[in-house]
Motif scaffolding. Sequence first.
Motif, PDB file in Angstrom:
ATOM      1  N   GLU A 150      -9.814  -5.223  -2.995  1.00  0.00           N
ATOM      2  CA  GLU A 150     -10.216  -3.913  -3.503  1.00  0.00           C
ATOM      3  C   GLU A 150      -9.322  -3.409  -4.636  1.00  0.00           C
ATOM      4  O   GLU A 150      -9.779  -2.667  -5.508  1.00  0.00           O
ATOM      5  N   HIS A 151      -8.027  -3.804  -4.627  1.00  0.00           N
ATOM      6  CA  HIS A 151      -7.081  -3.227  -5.580  1.00  0.00           C
ATOM      7  C   HIS A 151      -6.478  -4.231  -6.562  1.00  0.00           C
ATOM      8  O   HIS A 151      -6.012  -3.836  -7.634  1.00  0.00           O
TER       9      HIS A 151
ATOM     10  N   GLN B  56      -8.392  -7.706   2.447  1.00  0.00           N
ATOM     11  CA  GLN B  56      -9.350  -6.688   1.993  1.00  0.00           C
ATOM     12  C   GLN B  56      -8.710  -5.761   0.961  1.00  0.00           C
ATOM     13  O   GLN B  56      -9.322  -5.408  -0.052  1.00  0.00           O
ATOM     14  N   TYR B  57      -7.455  -5.394   1.208  1.00  0.00           N
ATOM     15  CA  TYR B  57      -6.758  -4.512   0.275  1.00  0.00           C
ATOM     16  C   TYR B  57      -6.608  -5.176  -1.092  1.00  0.00           C
ATOM     17  O   TYR B  57      -6.838  -4.548  -2.135  1.00  0.00           O
TER      18      TYR B  57
ATOM     19  N   THR C  31      -0.303 -12.539   3.230  1.00  0.00           N
ATOM     20  CA  THR C  31      -0.865 -11.213   3.490  1.00  0.00           C
ATOM     21  C   THR C  31      -0.474 -10.678   4.855  1.00  0.00           C
ATOM     22  O   THR C  31      -0.131 -11.425   5.773  1.00  0.00           O
TER      23      THR C  31
ATOM     24  N   PRO D 194       0.834  -1.202   0.000  1.00  0.00           N
ATOM     25  CA  PRO D 194       0.000   0.000   0.000  1.00  0.00           C
ATOM     26  C   PRO D 194       0.869   1.252   0.000  1.00  0.00           C
ATOM     27  O   PRO D 194       1.868   1.316   0.734  1.00  0.00           O
TER      28      PRO D 194
ATOM     29  N   PHE E 140      -4.865  -2.239   9.183  1.00  0.00           N
ATOM     30  CA  PHE E 140      -4.721  -2.620   7.781  1.00  0.00           C
ATOM     31  C   PHE E 140      -5.125  -4.074   7.647  1.00  0.00           C
ATOM     32  O   PHE E 140      -4.858  -4.882   8.533  1.00  0.00           O
ATOM     33  N   ASN E 141      -5.786  -4.392   6.542  1.00  0.00           N
ATOM     34  CA  ASN E 141      -6.199  -5.769   6.279  1.00  0.00           C
ATOM     35  C   ASN E 141      -5.754  -6.121   4.870  1.00  0.00           C
ATOM     36  O   ASN E 141      -6.307  -5.628   3.887  1.00  0.00           O
ATOM     37  N   GLY E 142      -4.731  -6.973   4.769  1.00  0.00           N
ATOM     38  CA  GLY E 142      -4.145  -7.289   3.484  1.00  0.00           C
ATOM     39  C   GLY E 142      -5.100  -7.959   2.515  1.00  0.00           C
ATOM     40  O   GLY E 142      -5.106  -7.652   1.318  1.00  0.00           O
TER      41      GLY E 142
END
Length: 352
Positions: free
Chosen positions: A185-186, A181-182, A168, A77, A177-179
């Motif tokens: 989303e990305h 989830q990231y 993650t 991130p 932070f949640n790997g």
Amino acid sequence: AMTPVVPSRLVLGSLLGLTIAASPAQADEASLRAIYKELVETNTTLSVGSCTKAAEAMAARLEAAGMPSSAIHIIVPPKLPKQGNLVAELPGSSPSAGALLLLAHIDVVEAKREDWERDPFRLVEENGYFYGRGSSDDKAMAAIFVDLVVSFEREGYRPSRPIKLALTCGEETPYDFNGVQYLLEHNRDLIQAAFALNEGGGGRLSPTGERLYNGVLAGEKVYQDFRLEIRNPGGHSSRPTRDNAIYRLAAALGRLQAYEFPVEFNDTTHAFFERMAEIEPGKIAADMRGALAKPRDEAALERLKQDPSYNAILHTTCVATMLEAGHAPNALPQRATANVNCRIFPGHSQEE
């Protein structure tokens, strides 16, 4: 998340079992040990550690095994340089087959050196057990997954399904932070899969190494932290009053300690105890059947609660995990706080 030890035969045995099931090649124990050691000895706590460093180290091992760099992705991130994640893909022989995702987290819970008999960030094997922060949760599984992919790449083995590996960050600190989830989303395309293997189930071997069972996670309690805070005008310790922030907080925590949430069963936990009663030895099995009986055997339930794992399955639990109070040894406390961690039985809300 707090378990500091794991039986060494479970880690090495898990690799051997998974590799034989997927490929005829023998597991390379030295390779697994090296990966496991590097992961455990890379500090990945939120405070001073770096998941990015661990992800880069695992990426280097995949490249050294022959995986092309185009198949390896370090996802960091932009504003969180130490919260890096690794995603890699081993192609399958059948282009139309959905991928299998091997998902493990590489971050760990904080560890104070003064609380540990051994250095928490040095992998130690003693008397058939591994010691170290993350040795069980979740770097054992992460090491197994990495070594599987490394072995397959070196052998040139191609399963029918593509295998995606995702390591993650942020599982232990999802509010920061949640790997997973990231990535959803990305970089969702990188981890898109037909199904995934993740932590949460678990299994057991007999004392002689026979496989007794393998558990599948079919339900999960809701995590919630509550902060209790007492404020007080304070004053000098030479002039104490009855109204003391520390005593008031202690009284509240005493009430919490004495309270027990009611026992509940749902379809998942009812089936769990039914099946475990076929595996556990005599008295424990009898207690499990008694807990499910109508009417319930309350004495059997009380005996089951003595096992922390079975107790956790039976009901909601709330427990004090952190304390902070006072500001000087010669002053009355103006503030006392406690963190209470709850794991809520499915079907109940945090607000409730």
